[in-house]
Design a protein around this motif. Structure first.
Motif, short mmCIF file in Angstrom:
data_model
loop_
_atom_site.label_atom_id
_atom_site.label_comp_id
_atom_site.label_asym_id
_atom_site.label_seq_id
_atom_site.Cartn_x
_atom_site.Cartn_y
_atom_site.Cartn_z
N ILE A 138 0.84 -1.21 0.00
CA ILE A 138 0.00 0.00 0.00
C ILE A 138 0.86 1.25 0.00
CG2 ILE A 138 -1.68 1.33 1.35
CD1 ILE A 138 -2.82 -1.46 2.25
N LEU A 139 1.88 1.29 0.87
CA LEU A 139 2.76 2.47 0.90
C LEU A 139 3.53 2.64 -0.40
CD1 LEU A 139 4.16 2.35 4.55
CD2 LEU A 139 2.47 3.93 3.59
N ASN A 140 3.97 1.55 -0.98
CA ASN A 140 4.65 1.59 -2.26
C ASN A 140 3.75 2.23 -3.32
OD1 ASN A 140 6.51 1.10 -4.32
ND2 ASN A 140 5.85 -1.03 -4.59
N PHE A 141 2.51 1.80 -3.36
CA PHE A 141 1.55 2.36 -4.30
C PHE A 141 1.36 3.86 -4.07
CE2 PHE A 141 -2.89 3.69 -4.90
CZ PHE A 141 -2.98 3.59 -6.28
N VAL A 178 -3.70 -4.06 -6.70
CA VAL A 178 -4.79 -5.02 -6.54
C VAL A 178 -4.26 -6.46 -6.56
CG1 VAL A 178 -6.91 -5.92 -7.60
CG2 VAL A 178 -6.56 -3.45 -7.41
N LEU A 179 -3.41 -6.77 -7.54
CA LEU A 179 -2.86 -8.13 -7.62
C LEU A 179 -1.99 -8.45 -6.41
CD1 LEU A 179 -1.95 -8.53 -11.40
CD2 LEU A 179 -3.83 -9.59 -10.14
N GLY A 180 -1.18 -7.50 -5.99
CA GLY A 180 -0.33 -7.71 -4.82
C GLY A 180 -1.14 -7.99 -3.58
N LEU A 181 -2.21 -7.23 -3.39
CA LEU A 181 -3.05 -7.44 -2.21
C LEU A 181 -3.81 -8.76 -2.28
CD1 LEU A 181 -4.44 -3.83 -1.60
CD2 LEU A 181 -2.70 -5.05 -0.27
N LEU A 182 -4.30 -9.12 -3.46
CA LEU A 182 -5.01 -10.39 -3.60
C LEU A 182 -4.09 -11.58 -3.35
CD1 LEU A 182 -7.30 -9.73 -6.70
CD2 LEU A 182 -8.02 -10.07 -4.33
N ILE A 195 4.71 5.87 -4.97
CA ILE A 195 4.93 5.91 -6.42
C ILE A 195 3.87 6.77 -7.09
CG2 ILE A 195 5.01 4.52 -8.53
CD1 ILE A 195 7.52 4.30 -6.72
N SER A 196 2.63 6.68 -6.63
CA SER A 196 1.56 7.51 -7.21
C SER A 196 1.80 8.99 -6.96
CB SER A 196 0.20 7.10 -6.64
OG SER A 196 -0.14 5.80 -7.04
N LEU A 197 2.34 9.33 -5.79
CA LEU A 197 2.67 10.72 -5.51
C LEU A 197 3.82 11.22 -6.38
CD1 LEU A 197 2.38 10.84 -1.62
CD2 LEU A 197 0.92 12.02 -3.27
N LEU A 198 4.78 10.36 -6.65
CA LEU A 198 5.95 10.76 -7.42
C LEU A 198 5.69 10.86 -8.92
CD1 LEU A 198 8.79 8.77 -5.61
CD2 LEU A 198 8.29 11.22 -5.44
N VAL A 199 4.97 9.89 -9.47
CA VAL A 199 4.77 9.86 -10.92
C VAL A 199 3.32 9.97 -11.35
CG1 VAL A 199 6.89 8.55 -11.35
CG2 VAL A 199 4.75 7.33 -11.02
N GLY A 200 2.43 10.06 -10.40
CA GLY A 200 1.02 10.16 -10.73
C GLY A 200 0.35 8.79 -10.73
N GLY A 221 -1.06 0.77 -14.42
CA GLY A 221 -0.17 -0.32 -14.01
C GLY A 221 0.01 -0.37 -12.51
N SER A 222 0.08 0.79 -11.88
CA SER A 222 0.24 0.84 -10.42
C SER A 222 -1.00 0.31 -9.71
CB SER A 222 0.50 2.28 -9.96
OG SER A 222 1.70 2.76 -10.49
N ILE A 223 -2.16 0.64 -10.25
CA ILE A 223 -3.41 0.15 -9.66
C ILE A 223 -3.51 -1.37 -9.80
CG2 ILE A 223 -5.93 0.22 -9.81
CD1 ILE A 223 -5.60 3.17 -10.76
#
Length: 129
Positions: A81-84, A102-106, A87-92, A96-98
């Motif tokens: 979650i923190l990685n997401f 989702v796959l990582g959490l599942l 990375i979302s804050l840095l590059v938007g 692919g990030s979403i």
């Protein structure tokens, strides 16, 4: 599909090696990467080492200290979650990030459930002996 101790052992080891390689490739860029990305890679590498340790000691950990396994998996959930978020804050926000989130959490949720089931099975095998 139900995981076995052997398949879960292989999963922990393979994922740890792949993650270490991936993080190592990013860290090899040196000063060209953002400090937050560097931190993410260091934490990811530490989790990879923990996964490798779990892989080589899984059967015993399932019996003696399944809570340790669960704690490391919960730490992985927080990391994903923190990685997401970072990375979302840095590059938007990117598709692919979403998908990775989702796959990582599942997969991690499935892993957690498999560990709980296998821990109960291994403990019952030990009691029946």
């Amino acid at each position: 599909m139900k995981e076995t101790v052997g398949s879960l052992t292989a999963y922990f080891i393979v994922i740890s090696v792949l993650s270490l390689i991936s993080n190592g490739r990013v860290l090899a860029q040196g000063t060209q990467i953002h400090p937050l990305v560097w931190l993410i890679c260091i934490v990811g590498s530490l989790l990879s080492i923990a996964y490798f340790y779990l892989g080589i000691t899984l059967r015993q950990r399932l019996i003696d200290s399944s809570q340790l396994i669960n704690s490391i998996i919960y730490a992985s959930i927080v990391y994903i979650i923190l990685n997401f978020l970072i990375i979302s804050l840095l590059v938007g926000l990117q598709t692919g990030s979403i998908i990775q989130l989702v796959l990582g959490l599942l997969i991690t949720w499935y892993l957690l459930n498999s560990v709980k089931r296998l821990s109960a099975q291994e403990k019952s095998k030990l009691r029946s002996k």
